[in-house]
Scaffold this active site. Structure first.
Site, PDB file in Angstrom:
ATOM      1  CB  SER A 249       2.175  12.906  13.418  1.00  0.00           C
ATOM      2  OG  SER A 249       2.585  11.659  13.043  1.00  0.00           O
TER       3      SER A 249
ATOM      4  CG  HIS B 144       6.884  12.033  16.920  1.00  0.00           C
ATOM      5  ND1 HIS B 144       6.072  11.582  17.837  1.00  0.00           N
ATOM      6  CD2 HIS B 144       7.752  12.923  17.513  1.00  0.00           C
ATOM      7  CE1 HIS B 144       6.607  11.812  19.147  1.00  0.00           C
ATOM      8  NE2 HIS B 144       7.598  12.796  18.793  1.00  0.00           N
TER       9      HIS B 144
ATOM     10  CB  THR C 195      -3.884  10.801  24.727  1.00  0.00           C
ATOM     11  OG1 THR C 195      -3.026  11.330  24.164  1.00  0.00           O
ATOM     12  CG2 THR C 195      -4.059  11.666  25.949  1.00  0.00           C
TER      13      THR C 195
ATOM     14  CD  GLU D 189      -0.186  11.609  25.814  1.00  0.00           C
ATOM     15  OE1 GLU D 189      -0.969  11.034  26.644  1.00  0.00           O
ATOM     16  OE2 GLU D 189      -0.121  11.431  24.678  1.00  0.00           O
TER      17      GLU D 189
ATOM     18  CG  HIS E 257       5.128   9.059  23.682  1.00  0.00           C
ATOM     19  ND1 HIS E 257       4.483   9.986  23.833  1.00  0.00           N
ATOM     20  CD2 HIS E 257       5.074   8.832  22.318  1.00  0.00           C
ATOM     21  CE1 HIS E 257       3.812  10.614  22.602  1.00  0.00           C
ATOM     22  NE2 HIS E 257       4.198   9.940  21.774  1.00  0.00           N
TER      23      HIS E 257
ATOM     24  CB  CYS F 179      -7.414  10.969  22.161  1.00  0.00           C
ATOM     25  SG  CYS F 179      -8.152  12.357  21.141  1.00  0.00           S
TER      26      CYS F 179
ATOM     27  CB  SER G 101       4.570   8.663  14.018  1.00  0.00           C
ATOM     28  OG  SER G 101       3.237   8.517  14.406  1.00  0.00           O
ATOM     29  CB  SER G 102       4.217   6.049  19.384  1.00  0.00           C
ATOM     30  OG  SER G 102       5.447   6.322  19.834  1.00  0.00           O
ATOM     31  CG  ASN G 103      -1.239   7.790  15.690  1.00  0.00           C
ATOM     32  OD1 ASN G 103      -1.382   8.393  14.591  1.00  0.00           O
ATOM     33  ND2 ASN G 103      -2.324   7.224  16.305  1.00  0.00           N
TER      34      ASN G 103
END
Length: 290
Positions: A269, A40, A166, A130, A128, A197, A225-227
């Site tokens: 990412s 992403h 994760t 994942e 999402h 994770c 990017s969600s992260n």
């Protein structure tokens, strides 16, 4: 002015592995498709596109035959593998090992409950990539909740088994566990598994510490990017002079006026080379490279 790039930022193991696999395949002059954005981050996707990577969506994948397709780190549902077999597609499976292990756990949970009385719940972002792969392990029956508050829609008179995407927040997962524990009926069972994770989770406290050490923070991240969104919130909480940028061209030097230190960081990412470009851009604007 001091400019520091956070050495703890950048690709996680799963993304690094997926990109390495793509580069290896492309080096052999083979036509390579990727199901969805490999990461992403628009800048990195463009770089790989220039090397020959062709990104396709699921509707295009369904019509593709006799080709090589890379599955990114996020993972895919079983239906993707069935289509690949039917269409004679060669898969380069770059599913992150952490995600793959989680898929296997959820599938085992599902098949060992043949009457499906238990609610399998995933703490994650609806839609999402994942999460779609995880829900696919349950033939689409798993319940996805994005926030602790959304746990209210569960049936607390039935057994509940909770897992997490994760890359979700550890704090959010713990709050979800607490909410369910407080509401589960005595006749029902509740089991939960922290499947976040740690390489990702540990970045939360690290990035808060990094952001607090600098006058200004530039958080380099792709808009999808969600992260990245979660980590940027941590930056802002530690330093209100934090700015999210997609590329070096987004830098506004007025943000830096009157300050002595700039920290550059990013998501799991975010490629290292992109953060390096941002540092070089600031130095150029300051006249350091004249």
């Amino acid at each position: 002015m001091t400019i520091e790039i956070d050495q703890g930022s950048g690709f996680c193991f799963g993304v690094t592995r997926a990109i390495s696999k793509a580069e290896e395949e492309l080096a052999g002059s083979k036509t390579l498709y990727c199901l969805g954005d490999i990461v992403h981050n628009g800048q990195e996707c463009t770089r790989l596109q220039q090397l020959g990577l062709i990104t396709i969506e699921h509707n295009e994948f369904n019509e593709l035959h006799d080709a090589t397709v890379l599955l990114r780190a996020h993972g895919e549902p079983p239906s993707t593998y069935h289509i690949a077999t039917e269409n004679h597609l060669e898969l380069v499976d770059a599913t992150c090992p952490v995600v793959l292990h989680l898929q296997e756990r959820i599938k085992k949970e599902y098949v060992t409950d043949p009457t499906h009385q238990k609610q399998i719940v995933i703490f994650g972002k609806n839609g999402h990539a994942e999460v779609l792969g995880l829900v696919g392990q349950t033939e689409g029956t798993a319940i996805v909740i994005e926030t602790p508050e959304e746990a209210q829609k569960l049936d607390f008179h039935r057994d509940i088994c909770l897992y997490s995407q994760t890359t979700k927040s550890l704090d959010g997962f713990r709050k979800t566990v607490e909410f369910i524990q407080q509401h589960i009926h005595p006749s029902a069972t509740f089991s939960y598994y922290d499947t976040i994770c740690r390489q990702v989770a540990n970045r939360m406290p690290h990035i808060r510490e990094f952001a607090s050490r600098h006058d200004v923070v530039l958080f380099v991240c792709g808009k999808k990017s969600s992260n990245g969104k979660a980590l940027f919130e941590q930056c802002l909480s530690a330093n209100p002079h934090s700015y999210m940028i997609d590329a070096a061209s987004d830098i506004d030097m007025s943000w830096l006026e009157g300050y002595e230190s700039v920290g550059i960081c990013g998501a799991t990412s975010t490629p290292k080379w992109l953060m390096d470009e941002c540092k070089v851009r600031i130095e150029e604007l300051l006249g350091c490279h004249e």
